[in-house]
Motif scaffolding. Structure first.
Motif, mmCIF file in Angstrom:
data_model
loop_
_atom_site.group_PDB
_atom_site.id
_atom_site.type_symbol
_atom_site.label_atom_id
_atom_site.label_comp_id
_atom_site.label_asym_id
_atom_site.label_seq_id
_atom_site.Cartn_x
_atom_site.Cartn_y
_atom_site.Cartn_z
ATOM 1 N N PRO A 84 23.305 -9.645 -9.004
ATOM 2 C CA PRO A 84 22.302 -10.253 -8.138
ATOM 3 C C PRO A 84 20.890 -10.107 -8.695
ATOM 4 C CG PRO A 84 22.904 -8.116 -7.281
ATOM 5 C CD PRO A 84 23.806 -8.377 -8.461
ATOM 6 N N THR A 85 20.037 -11.007 -8.283
ATOM 7 C CA THR A 85 18.608 -10.845 -8.506
ATOM 8 C C THR A 85 18.086 -10.062 -7.315
ATOM 9 O OG1 THR A 85 18.414 -12.894 -9.749
ATOM 10 C CG2 THR A 85 16.407 -12.043 -8.747
ATOM 11 N N VAL A 86 17.392 -8.977 -7.591
ATOM 12 C CA VAL A 86 16.930 -8.081 -6.538
ATOM 13 C C VAL A 86 15.405 -8.070 -6.509
ATOM 14 C CG1 VAL A 86 16.933 -5.700 -5.691
ATOM 15 C CG2 VAL A 86 18.987 -6.636 -6.789
ATOM 16 N N TYR A 87 14.855 -8.290 -5.332
ATOM 17 C CA TYR A 87 13.415 -8.180 -5.122
ATOM 18 C C TYR A 87 13.167 -6.909 -4.313
ATOM 19 C CZ TYR A 87 13.096 -12.920 -6.815
ATOM 20 O OH TYR A 87 13.166 -14.036 -7.603
ATOM 21 N N GLU A 88 12.595 -5.907 -4.963
ATOM 22 C CA GLU A 88 12.272 -4.639 -4.312
ATOM 23 C C GLU A 88 10.914 -4.796 -3.636
ATOM 24 O OE1 GLU A 88 14.424 -2.471 -3.888
ATOM 25 O OE2 GLU A 88 15.778 -2.419 -5.604
ATOM 26 N N LEU A 89 10.936 -4.974 -2.341
ATOM 27 C CA LEU A 89 9.715 -5.309 -1.622
ATOM 28 C C LEU A 89 8.705 -4.178 -1.589
ATOM 29 C CD1 LEU A 89 11.156 -7.449 1.299
ATOM 30 C CD2 LEU A 89 10.364 -8.163 -0.973
ATOM 31 N N ASP A 90 9.161 -2.941 -1.729
ATOM 32 C CA ASP A 90 8.212 -1.830 -1.760
ATOM 33 C C ASP A 90 7.454 -1.763 -3.082
ATOM 34 O OD1 ASP A 90 10.760 -1.148 -2.856
ATOM 35 O OD2 ASP A 90 10.279 0.979 -2.734
ATOM 36 N N GLN A 91 7.871 -2.544 -4.058
ATOM 37 C CA GLN A 91 7.181 -2.591 -5.347
ATOM 38 C C GLN A 91 6.354 -3.868 -5.503
ATOM 39 O OE1 GLN A 91 10.233 -1.905 -8.276
ATOM 40 N NE2 GLN A 91 10.840 0.009 -7.299
ATOM 41 N N ASP A 92 6.349 -4.698 -4.480
ATOM 42 C CA ASP A 92 5.597 -5.943 -4.477
ATOM 43 C C ASP A 92 4.361 -5.737 -3.604
ATOM 44 O OD1 ASP A 92 4.608 -8.546 -3.778
ATOM 45 O OD2 ASP A 92 6.568 -9.391 -4.224
ATOM 46 N N PRO A 93 3.165 -6.034 -4.110
ATOM 47 C CA PRO A 93 1.960 -5.832 -3.313
ATOM 48 C C PRO A 93 1.966 -6.590 -1.986
ATOM 49 C CG PRO A 93 1.405 -6.661 -5.510
ATOM 50 C CD PRO A 93 2.882 -6.573 -5.429
ATOM 51 N N ARG A 94 2.710 -7.671 -1.913
ATOM 52 C CA ARG A 94 2.791 -8.453 -0.674
ATOM 53 C C ARG A 94 4.172 -8.334 -0.023
ATOM 54 N NH1 ARG A 94 -1.630 -12.264 -1.080
ATOM 55 N NH2 ARG A 94 -1.226 -12.746 1.089
ATOM 56 N N GLY A 95 4.885 -7.271 -0.358
ATOM 57 C CA GLY A 95 6.244 -7.075 0.135
ATOM 58 C C GLY A 95 6.359 -6.999 1.648
ATOM 59 N N LYS A 96 5.371 -6.408 2.305
ATOM 60 C CA LYS A 96 5.401 -6.313 3.775
ATOM 61 C C LYS A 96 5.376 -7.697 4.415
ATOM 62 C CE LYS A 96 5.704 -1.990 4.785
ATOM 63 N NZ LYS A 96 6.925 -1.477 5.387
ATOM 64 N N GLU A 97 4.620 -8.614 3.836
ATOM 65 C CA GLU A 97 4.578 -9.983 4.356
ATOM 66 C C GLU A 97 5.949 -10.650 4.215
ATOM 67 O OE1 GLU A 97 1.390 -12.433 2.860
ATOM 68 O OE2 GLU A 97 0.101 -10.677 2.696
ATOM 69 N N ILE A 98 6.586 -10.450 3.072
ATOM 70 C CA ILE A 98 7.920 -11.024 2.855
ATOM 71 C C ILE A 98 8.909 -10.395 3.830
ATOM 72 C CG2 ILE A 98 9.833 -11.232 1.217
ATOM 73 C CD1 ILE A 98 7.692 -11.375 -1.008
ATOM 74 N N GLU A 99 8.814 -9.093 4.029
ATOM 75 C CA GLU A 99 9.707 -8.412 4.973
ATOM 76 C C GLU A 99 9.545 -8.967 6.389
ATOM 77 O OE1 GLU A 99 10.911 -3.915 6.437
ATOM 78 O OE2 GLU A 99 9.437 -4.162 4.835
ATOM 79 N N ARG A 100 8.313 -9.217 6.802
ATOM 80 C CA ARG A 100 8.083 -9.798 8.135
ATOM 81 C C ARG A 100 8.679 -11.201 8.230
ATOM 82 N NH1 ARG A 100 3.222 -6.868 7.683
ATOM 83 N NH2 ARG A 100 2.123 -8.631 6.768
ATOM 84 N N ALA A 101 8.545 -11.996 7.164
ATOM 85 C CA ALA A 101 9.118 -13.339 7.156
ATOM 86 C C ALA A 101 10.643 -13.275 7.245
ATOM 87 C CB ALA A 101 8.688 -14.092 5.899
ATOM 88 N N LEU A 102 11.242 -12.321 6.546
ATOM 89 C CA LEU A 102 12.699 -12.162 6.604
ATOM 90 C C LEU A 102 13.151 -11.731 7.996
ATOM 91 C CD1 LEU A 102 13.203 -10.398 3.172
ATOM 92 C CD2 LEU A 102 14.039 -12.684 3.789
ATOM 93 N N THR A 103 12.379 -10.852 8.629
ATOM 94 C CA THR A 103 12.707 -10.418 9.989
ATOM 95 C C THR A 103 12.667 -11.594 10.945
ATOM 96 O OG1 THR A 103 11.848 -8.205 9.553
ATOM 97 C CG2 THR A 103 12.034 -8.854 11.854
#
Length: 118
Positions: free
Chosen positions: A53-72
């Motif tokens: 798989p391609t894995v996006y580690e959101l805690d290593q992305d400066p905008r990861g919290k925004e992506i996490e909220r969108a996924l939620t």
């Protein structure tokens, strides 16, 4: 497993559009947090099956919290991670992936997406 960091200009697209674009970039995409045990378990499941798989580690992305909220919002649930996309389609969180694995429908889904050959 292919770890990714997406550094595109966030101002050009909305976060939801970015999620869709990232999710469509590989046969299997996992949005994860590197320290999350459930995320580790789902990544291990796929790797154990021979899927990369391609894995996006959101805690290593400066905008990861925004992506996490969108996924939620996309899942309509409280805890979103890990979130798995297969063939560009939302599968869901860990519970949904495990349900598909247990009922025998995960492998055909992976084959259809071109993530598994055997």
């Amino acid at each position: 497993m292919q770890y990714q960091y997406d550094s595109d200009n966030y101002s050009r697209t909305s976060v939801a559009e970015r999620v869709v674009r990232l999710a469509s970039g590989s046969a299997v995409v996992i949005f994860s947090i590197s320290s999350c045990c459930m995320c580790h378990a789902v990544k291990s499941l796929f790797c154990g099956m021979g899927v990369h798989p391609t894995v996006y580690e959101l805690d290593q992305d400066p905008r990861g919290k925004e992506i996490e909220r969108a996924l939620t919002r996309l899942l309509g649930a409280g805890s979103a991670l890990p979130v798995v996309f297969i063939g560009g389609r939302l599968v869901g969180a860990m519970d949904r992936v495990m349900a598909l694995h247990i009922n025998g429908t995960l492998v055909p889904l992976l084959k259809e997406a071109g993530a598994l050959w055997l």
